[in-house]
Design a protein around this motif. Sequence first.
Motif, PDB file in Angstrom:
ATOM      1  N   GLU A 145       0.840  -1.185   0.000  1.00 34.24           N
ATOM      2  CA  GLU A 145       0.000   0.000   0.000  1.00 34.24           C
ATOM      3  C   GLU A 145       0.882   1.245   0.000  1.00 34.24           C
ATOM      4  OE1 GLU A 145      -3.921   1.708   2.355  1.00 34.24           O
ATOM      5  OE2 GLU A 145      -2.526   0.361   3.398  1.00 34.24           O
ATOM      6  N   THR A 146       0.610   2.174  -0.951  1.00 34.60           N
ATOM      7  CA  THR A 146       1.351   3.421  -1.069  1.00 34.60           C
ATOM      8  C   THR A 146       0.366   4.572  -1.067  1.00 34.60           C
ATOM      9  OG1 THR A 146       1.292   3.437  -3.474  1.00 34.60           O
ATOM     10  CG2 THR A 146       3.106   2.234  -2.443  1.00 34.60           C
ATOM     11  N   ALA A 147       0.891   5.814  -1.134  1.00 36.46           N
ATOM     12  CA  ALA A 147       0.029   6.992  -1.161  1.00 36.46           C
ATOM     13  C   ALA A 147      -0.824   7.023  -2.423  1.00 36.46           C
ATOM     14  CB  ALA A 147       0.885   8.261  -1.065  1.00 36.46           C
ATOM     15  N   ASP A 148      -0.392   6.401  -3.493  1.00 39.10           N
ATOM     16  CA  ASP A 148      -1.151   6.382  -4.755  1.00 39.10           C
ATOM     17  C   ASP A 148      -2.041   5.173  -4.892  1.00 39.10           C
ATOM     18  OD1 ASP A 148       0.170   8.707  -5.503  1.00 39.10           O
ATOM     19  OD2 ASP A 148       1.853   7.576  -6.391  1.00 39.10           O
ATOM     20  N   GLY A 149      -2.141   4.356  -3.881  1.00 43.24           N
ATOM     21  CA  GLY A 149      -2.937   3.131  -3.953  1.00 43.24           C
ATOM     22  C   GLY A 149      -2.044   1.926  -3.743  1.00 43.24           C
ATOM     23  N   TRP A 150      -2.524   0.809  -4.184  1.00 45.38           N
ATOM     24  CA  TRP A 150      -1.774  -0.431  -4.032  1.00 45.38           C
ATOM     25  C   TRP A 150      -0.886  -0.660  -5.253  1.00 45.38           C
ATOM     26  CZ3 TRP A 150      -1.704  -3.721   0.168  1.00 45.38           C
ATOM     27  CH2 TRP A 150      -2.613  -3.439   1.178  1.00 45.38           C
ATOM     28  N   ARG A 151       0.416  -0.804  -4.976  1.00 37.83           N
ATOM     29  CA  ARG A 151       1.364  -1.134  -6.046  1.00 37.83           C
ATOM     30  C   ARG A 151       1.446  -2.669  -6.127  1.00 37.83           C
ATOM     31  NH1 ARG A 151       5.873   1.118  -8.744  1.00 37.83           N
ATOM     32  NH2 ARG A 151       7.571  -0.409  -9.123  1.00 37.83           N
ATOM     33  N   VAL A 152       1.040  -3.217  -7.259  1.00 37.77           N
ATOM     34  CA  VAL A 152       0.902  -4.667  -7.406  1.00 37.77           C
ATOM     35  C   VAL A 152       1.911  -5.167  -8.435  1.00 37.77           C
ATOM     36  CG1 VAL A 152      -0.668  -6.572  -7.950  1.00 37.77           C
ATOM     37  CG2 VAL A 152      -1.557  -4.471  -6.878  1.00 37.77           C
ATOM     38  N   VAL A 153       2.600  -6.214  -8.082  1.00 36.91           N
ATOM     39  CA  VAL A 153       3.480  -6.897  -9.042  1.00 36.91           C
ATOM     40  C   VAL A 153       2.961  -8.314  -9.216  1.00 36.91           C
ATOM     41  CG1 VAL A 153       5.493  -5.505  -8.473  1.00 36.91           C
ATOM     42  CG2 VAL A 153       5.088  -7.649  -7.251  1.00 36.91           C
ATOM     43  N   LYS A 154       3.070  -8.824 -10.436  1.00 35.99           N
ATOM     44  CA  LYS A 154       2.518 -10.144 -10.747  1.00 35.99           C
ATOM     45  C   LYS A 154       3.361 -10.820 -11.823  1.00 35.99           C
ATOM     46  CE  LYS A 154      -1.688 -12.491 -12.326  1.00 35.99           C
ATOM     47  NZ  LYS A 154      -3.086 -12.319 -12.793  1.00 35.99           N
ATOM     48  N   THR A 155       3.478 -12.106 -11.681  1.00 40.04           N
ATOM     49  CA  THR A 155       4.156 -12.878 -12.723  1.00 40.04           C
ATOM     50  C   THR A 155       3.246 -12.975 -13.946  1.00 40.04           C
ATOM     51  OG1 THR A 155       5.233 -14.198 -11.001  1.00 40.04           O
ATOM     52  CG2 THR A 155       5.295 -15.054 -13.256  1.00 40.04           C
ATOM     53  N   PRO A 156       3.695 -12.587 -15.124  1.00 47.27           N
ATOM     54  CA  PRO A 156       2.833 -12.670 -16.311  1.00 47.27           C
ATOM     55  C   PRO A 156       2.591 -14.123 -16.700  1.00 47.27           C
ATOM     56  CG  PRO A 156       5.062 -12.069 -16.937  1.00 47.27           C
ATOM     57  CD  PRO A 156       5.032 -12.067 -15.443  1.00 47.27           C
ATOM     58  N   PRO A 157       1.575 -14.394 -17.556  1.00 49.92           N
ATOM     59  CA  PRO A 157       1.310 -15.776 -17.994  1.00 49.92           C
ATOM     60  C   PRO A 157       2.509 -16.347 -18.761  1.00 49.92           C
ATOM     61  CG  PRO A 157      -0.550 -14.328 -18.526  1.00 49.92           C
ATOM     62  CD  PRO A 157       0.582 -13.434 -18.085  1.00 49.92           C
ATOM     63  N   ARG A 158       2.643 -17.662 -18.691  1.00 46.46           N
ATOM     64  CA  ARG A 158       3.732 -18.313 -19.410  1.00 46.46           C
ATOM     65  C   ARG A 158       3.517 -18.189 -20.921  1.00 46.46           C
ATOM     66  NH1 ARG A 158       6.984 -21.442 -16.288  1.00 46.46           N
ATOM     67  NH2 ARG A 158       6.228 -21.941 -14.194  1.00 46.46           N
ATOM     68  N   PRO A 159       4.587 -17.961 -21.692  1.00 47.82           N
ATOM     69  CA  PRO A 159       4.433 -17.885 -23.155  1.00 47.82           C
ATOM     70  C   PRO A 159       4.048 -19.241 -23.731  1.00 47.82           C
ATOM     71  CG  PRO A 159       6.753 -17.911 -22.555  1.00 47.82           C
ATOM     72  CD  PRO A 159       5.983 -17.790 -21.268  1.00 47.82           C
ATOM     73  N   LEU A 160       3.411 -19.206 -24.915  1.00 51.10           N
ATOM     74  CA  LEU A 160       3.000 -20.449 -25.569  1.00 51.10           C
ATOM     75  C   LEU A 160       4.201 -21.335 -25.887  1.00 51.10           C
ATOM     76  CD1 LEU A 160       0.693 -22.105 -26.798  1.00 51.10           C
ATOM     77  CD2 LEU A 160       1.053 -20.858 -28.951  1.00 51.10           C
ATOM     78  N   ILE A 161       5.287 -20.712 -26.343  1.00 49.91           N
ATOM     79  CA  ILE A 161       6.520 -21.443 -26.636  1.00 49.91           C
ATOM     80  C   ILE A 161       7.636 -20.760 -25.867  1.00 49.91           C
ATOM     81  CG2 ILE A 161       8.127 -22.212 -28.413  1.00 49.91           C
ATOM     82  CD1 ILE A 161       5.899 -22.080 -30.424  1.00 49.91           C
ATOM     83  N   ALA A 162       8.189 -21.476 -24.930  1.00 50.29           N
ATOM     84  CA  ALA A 162       9.252 -20.913 -24.105  1.00 50.29           C
ATOM     85  C   ALA A 162      10.560 -20.837 -24.885  1.00 50.29           C
ATOM     86  CB  ALA A 162       9.433 -21.749 -22.843  1.00 50.29           C
ATOM     87  N   ALA A 163      11.515 -20.123 -24.297  1.00 48.41           N
ATOM     88  CA  ALA A 163      12.798 -19.942 -24.984  1.00 48.41           C
ATOM     89  C   ALA A 163      13.504 -21.271 -25.195  1.00 48.41           C
ATOM     90  CB  ALA A 163      13.676 -18.978 -24.193  1.00 48.41           C
ATOM     91  N   TRP A 164      13.480 -22.149 -24.168  1.00 52.00           N
ATOM     92  CA  TRP A 164      14.163 -23.435 -24.319  1.00 52.00           C
ATOM     93  C   TRP A 164      13.482 -24.308 -25.362  1.00 52.00           C
ATOM     94  CZ3 TRP A 164      11.830 -28.120 -23.438  1.00 52.00           C
ATOM     95  CH2 TRP A 164      10.595 -28.100 -22.772  1.00 52.00           C
ATOM     96  N   GLN A 165      12.141 -24.159 -25.489  1.00 52.52           N
ATOM     97  CA  GLN A 165      11.435 -24.912 -26.521  1.00 52.52           C
ATOM     98  C   GLN A 165      11.810 -24.402 -27.919  1.00 52.52           C
ATOM     99  OE1 GLN A 165       7.474 -24.174 -24.953  1.00 52.52           O
ATOM    100  NE2 GLN A 165       7.300 -26.319 -24.290  1.00 52.52           N
ATOM    101  N   LYS A 166      11.985 -23.094 -28.038  1.00 54.40           N
ATOM    102  CA  LYS A 166      12.422 -22.544 -29.325  1.00 54.40           C
ATOM    103  C   LYS A 166      13.811 -23.066 -29.687  1.00 54.40           C
ATOM    104  CE  LYS A 166       9.737 -18.275 -28.827  1.00 54.40           C
ATOM    105  NZ  LYS A 166       9.813 -16.798 -28.689  1.00 54.40           N
TER     106      LYS A 166
END
Length: 449
Positions: free
Chosen positions: A146-167
Amino acid sequence: MTWRLPRGLPIFWQTLLLVLASLAASQIITIIMFVVMEPPRPDFNRLGDVAEALSGGSGEHGHRERALSVRYTAAAPVAAPGMTSDPAFTARLAWRLKVPADRVRLYFEPDQRASFGDDRLRRRDRLVPMRRGEPIFFNTVVAAVETADGWRVVKTPPRPLIAAWQKRMMLWFALSALALLPLAWWFARRLARPIRRFADAAERMGRDPLAPPVAEEGPAELRQTAHALNLMQERLAAYVAERTAMIGAIAHDLRTPLARIAFRIEAAPDEVRDKVQADIDQMRAMIAATIGFVRGSTSSREIHDVDLGTLLTGMAREEADMGRPVTAGTIEPLHVRGDPLALGRLFQNLIDNGVAYGGGVALSLEREGREAVVRVADEGPGLSEDKLERLFQPFERGDPSRNRETGGIGLGLTIARSIAQEHGGTLTLHNRDGGGLAAVCRLPCVEQV
C-alpha cells in the motif's frame, strides 16, 4: 578425395550405412548445440526480486522470460483460485520493504516439485522451494504494497505459448534435419539412378527384342536382376530368330514347287490354267510378303534423328506425282529418334491401305504433349469397332474375299504396328466422325536445341 560407397554394395548395407551416418551426424550436431548454445535457465522469482519490484525497481534479474509486471490498483489484490499465502513470507517481505505487515499482500501457487539443486532444504511442509533461507517462486506470484497512490501490485505474467528453451529445441531439430537432408538426397539419388536406368533399358527391351542389353550396374540386387534379364533376352532372341528363320526358309522353299506347278499347267486348258495361275500368283505374293516381314523383323536398325515433317511431306509429294490421291494437311516440324527406312515403310503401308480401301488419304502431323502424332485419314466407309484391333493380326484383312485387286494379304498393318512399337510408339485405328478411317501413330518427340 571424396568418399564413395563401394561399387555394387547391396541395398541393405547402403541403407544401414545411411542410418548410421544419420545417427552420427545427429549426435555431432547435438554435441555442438550443447557446447555453443546457452543452456536454458530456470524461470523463477526470488522473494528479493518481488521486494525490489514493489520498492520501485525493475524486478528483472537474469534472463527470465516471466519478469514481474507492475501496476497500481485502488483495492488490495485477493488470492486467485489455487493460490495461497504464508504469514512468514509476508512478514519477511514487509521487513524488506520496511512497512507494516498489514500493508503488504503476498499470494503464490505452491510448488513442491523442485528444490533448485538443494535437496537438503526440501521438506514436505514447505509450500515452495527454499534456498539459503529465501523462498523461490517458480509458479505465479502476486504481491502488493500500500502506497500513497494506492496499491502497487506486481505479478508474474502468464507463461508464453513457446518458451525460450522450446524454441532452442525446435531450432536444434531443424538444424539436424537440414544437416541430414543433403545426405538423404545423395543416397536417394544414388539408389534411384541405376533403378531408373534399369527400368528404361527394360522398357526398350520390351519394345525391341534387338535392343542393347541392360547395363549390369548399381547395387548387387539390380546387377543380379539385370544379368537375369539379359540372359532371358538372349534366350528369347534365339528362340524368335530360330522360329523366324524357319518360317522364312519354308516360305523361300515354297517358290520351287510353285514354279514347277506353273510350268506343268502350261499344257492345261485355258480355263483351268488361268484359275491355277491366279492361285499361284496369290501364293507368290503371300510368300514374298512373308519373307519381307521376316527380314524386317530380324534386320538391325540404324537409329538417327528423323525429321518427320520432311519425311511425310516428301512421301505425300511423291504419291501425288504418281497420280495417287494423297494430300498433306497440317505438318509440324517434329523430330523423332529412329530408323528412317523403317519409319518410311510404316507410313507407306498406312498410305497404301488408305488408298486401297478408302479411295484417298490425308496426312497430318501434330504435337500432343511429348508425342508426335501422325494421322493417316482415308475417305472410305470405315469399319465396325470389333474389326479395328483384329486388322493388326497377321494375314487379317478388311476384305475377307482375298481378292488381290482389293488389297494385300494382311501383313501391312502388322508390320506397321511392329515398327511403331520398336520406336517406342503406338499405332491404332479409329473411325472418323462423318465416315472414313484414321490410322493414328504416336511416337516420342525429340526436343530440338
